[in-house]
Structure formats: C-alpha cells, structure tokens
Design a protein around this motif. Structure first.
Motif, PDB file in Angstrom:
ATOM      1  N   VAL A 126      -1.625  -3.993  -2.206  1.00 51.25           N
ATOM      2  CA  VAL A 126      -2.146  -4.344  -0.950  1.00 51.25           C
ATOM      3  C   VAL A 126      -1.627  -3.589   0.206  1.00 51.25           C
ATOM      4  CG1 VAL A 126       0.396  -5.014  -1.260  1.00 51.25           C
ATOM      5  CG2 VAL A 126      -0.585  -6.208   0.094  1.00 51.25           C
ATOM      6  N   LEU A 140      -6.082  -6.829   0.550  1.00 54.81           N
ATOM      7  CA  LEU A 140      -5.469  -7.219  -0.252  1.00 54.81           C
ATOM      8  C   LEU A 140      -6.347  -7.871  -1.997  1.00 54.81           C
ATOM      9  CD1 LEU A 140      -2.270  -9.717  -0.077  1.00 54.81           C
ATOM     10  CD2 LEU A 140      -4.311 -10.369  -1.765  1.00 54.81           C
ATOM     11  N   ASN A 146       1.146 -11.110  -4.791  1.00 54.05           N
ATOM     12  CA  ASN A 146       0.554 -10.908  -3.712  1.00 54.05           C
ATOM     13  C   ASN A 146      -0.022 -12.116  -3.097  1.00 54.05           C
ATOM     14  OD1 ASN A 146       1.232  -8.300  -4.394  1.00 54.05           O
ATOM     15  ND2 ASN A 146      -1.431  -7.719  -4.518  1.00 54.05           N
TER      16      ASN A 146
END
Length: 294
Positions: A126, A140, A146
């Motif tokens: 990310v 991302l 994440n």
C-alpha cells in the motif's frame, strides 16, 4: 465542495480484459481525471509512465492475478467503503475546524503491481499520496490487513490533503523540513486512529518501531533537514531511500511514521486536542511541546 472517488473498479477491469494494444490508452483515460496531482511537475507528464513507475498495476502481464485482486476488492465493497469513510471524516474535520476551506477532491484508487518487490515487501502492498490539494491517489494490493484498513488509509490521505491545502499549512518545497513531513504523517495516523482505533488506524509500515527509542532518537536528529529529495531516507527509511537511489541514513522502513506518531501523541496529550482539531497545528510547536515533555 465534493469528494469524488473515481470508478476505477470498472475501468481497471476493462483495461485488464482489453487487447494489449489498447490498454495504455484506456489506462491514460482512467488516470486523466486525477492529472491535477502532477500540476507542479516540470514539463509534460506521461500519466501511464508515472503509473507504472509508482507501483501501479501492469498492463502487459499478470492479468489473471490482478483480476482476482480486483474481484477481492469489489467483493469487499472497497469503493463504497472509501466514499463513506471520506464523507464521514470530512464531517468530523469540518466540525473540529469551523470555516475550514475544502477543495473539490478527486480520489484515484488503483491496484498495485504484484511483481514489484519493494511495493509488495517493505511497503506491505500500500502507498498513498494526498499532499497535493484536491487530489488523492492510493495504490493497494488486497492483502487482508490492507482490506481491513481501507477506511483508515483513505482518511489518512484526506488529513494530508486538508492540512496542506490553501488556507492550511504551507508546504514550501524550498524551506519545508523533514519535521513537517514526519509530523504530518503522525497527525494523519492519529486522525485515522481517532476514527478507527489503534488496531486499524496506524499506517502498517510504522508499527514495528513505534516504541523503539533508538529509532526515535535518530529521527530527531534529522528534523531540520531540508531538500525534499532527502525526505524518503528519514520518513520511509533505508529501504525506501535505496529503492529511489538516494543516500540512506541508517533507519528502518517506516521510521518517520513511528516517530511522527510519538511526537503527535505527546502533543495531543499535552494540549487535550484531537487530531481533527490539530489539523493545522504548527509542526514546530508540536515538536517543541514533545521535547519539553522529555
């Protein structure tokens, strides 16, 4: 004022399924609405080249892997979640800072490159950039950690965007210091934690060194460093510096984030302010308050 999260989900799917010869043009069209992010770059910017150079998803390989990742994000409701999070966060900031000037903001959310070892390794899949008023970009890879942190990642960048927008703190490339950058990261993390708690709010790269006194003390020695080409070494550490070909300074990845959180938390504790209320707080005051507390 409005926040527009671009529909990059359908656009990325169209790109990844298109004949290879058509992909660059489709990618350029997807990126164009956020081209204002590069308005301070010297000369003409090739949006496709910048995308590929900054860990964006590839257009000549790994199609199946990227389509599976896109399915994961779509199933998680990523775009809707980010829209809600940004709208909710803006309401909190407006309440905390009456009269806050808010530009129209365009948010570009794209998949990263699964073959980029620096992005997938040290960056933990990310990266985000919210420092140019009116533009936010988030790249991302949907590792579970994440996906969990989608909202926190988005509001972190929103805090940056409104801190350094006109009427806020001036980011002068000629005079800005490492201290300003590090404090900005700490404030943005503190804001994400204000809304989503410590488990989700911290930027992942800073977490391993939050309580490392040696790292904190080392970062303090670089707070007055100027020259933005030097910032990566102090904020992202040696891994980031070496990736960009700049001189490392002996710090681990995310050192500046860890130190920034410590500086900001001490300031917020001393003043009783929230991260939202401290949106435009002076970095020198934050640093001085922390150092006075020892």
């Amino acid at each position: 004022m409005s926040i527009t999260v671009l529909d990059t989900c359908s656009a990325m799917r169209r790109i990844l399924l298109a004949p290879m010869a058509d992909r660059a043009g489709l990618l350029r069209s997807m990126l164009e609405p956020n081209a204002g992010m590069y308005r301070y770059y010297p000369g003409e910017v090739d949006l496709v080249s910048v995308h590929l150079q900054t860990s964006g998803f590839p257009i000549d390989r790994d199609e199946e892997r990227c389509l599976e990742a896109l399915d994961t994000l779509e199933a998680a409701g990523a775009w809707e979640r980010m829209r809600r999070a940004l709208d909710d966060a803006l309401a909190v900031l407006l309440e905390a800072t009456p009269g806050l000037a808010v530009p129209d903001i365009t948010v570009l959310f794209v998949l990263g490159d699964p073959a980029d070892e620096h992005f997938m390794g040290p960056c933990q899949g990310v990266t985000g950039f919210g420092g140019i008023s009116g533009n936010i970009a988030i790249t991302l890879w949907p590792f579970p950690e994440n996906v969990e942190r989608l909202e926190a990642t988005a509001v972190h960048e929103l805090h940056h965007n409104l801190r350094w927008s006109p009427g806020g703190v001036v980011w002068d490339p000629m005079t800005v210091t490492v201290g300003e950058h590090i404090v900005g990261e700490g404030l943005a993390d503190a804001f994400a934690r204000q809304l989503y708690g410590d488990e989700l709010g911290y930027a992942r790269i800073g977490v391993p060194h939050l309580h490392d006194d040696a790292v904190f003390d080392k970062v303090l020695t670089g707070l007055d460093v100027t020259g933005m080409e030097n910032f990566t070494a102090w904020v992202h550490g040696d891994a980031g510096a070496e990736h960009l070909g700049v001189t490392p300074v002996g710090l681990p990845m995310g050192a500046g984030y860890a130190a920034g959180n410590r500086l900001v938390d001490a300031y917020l504790a001393a003043t009783g302010r929230t991260a939202a209320q401290a949106l435009h707080a002076d970095s020198a005051e934050i640093i001085a308050t922390t150092l006075r507390r020892g």
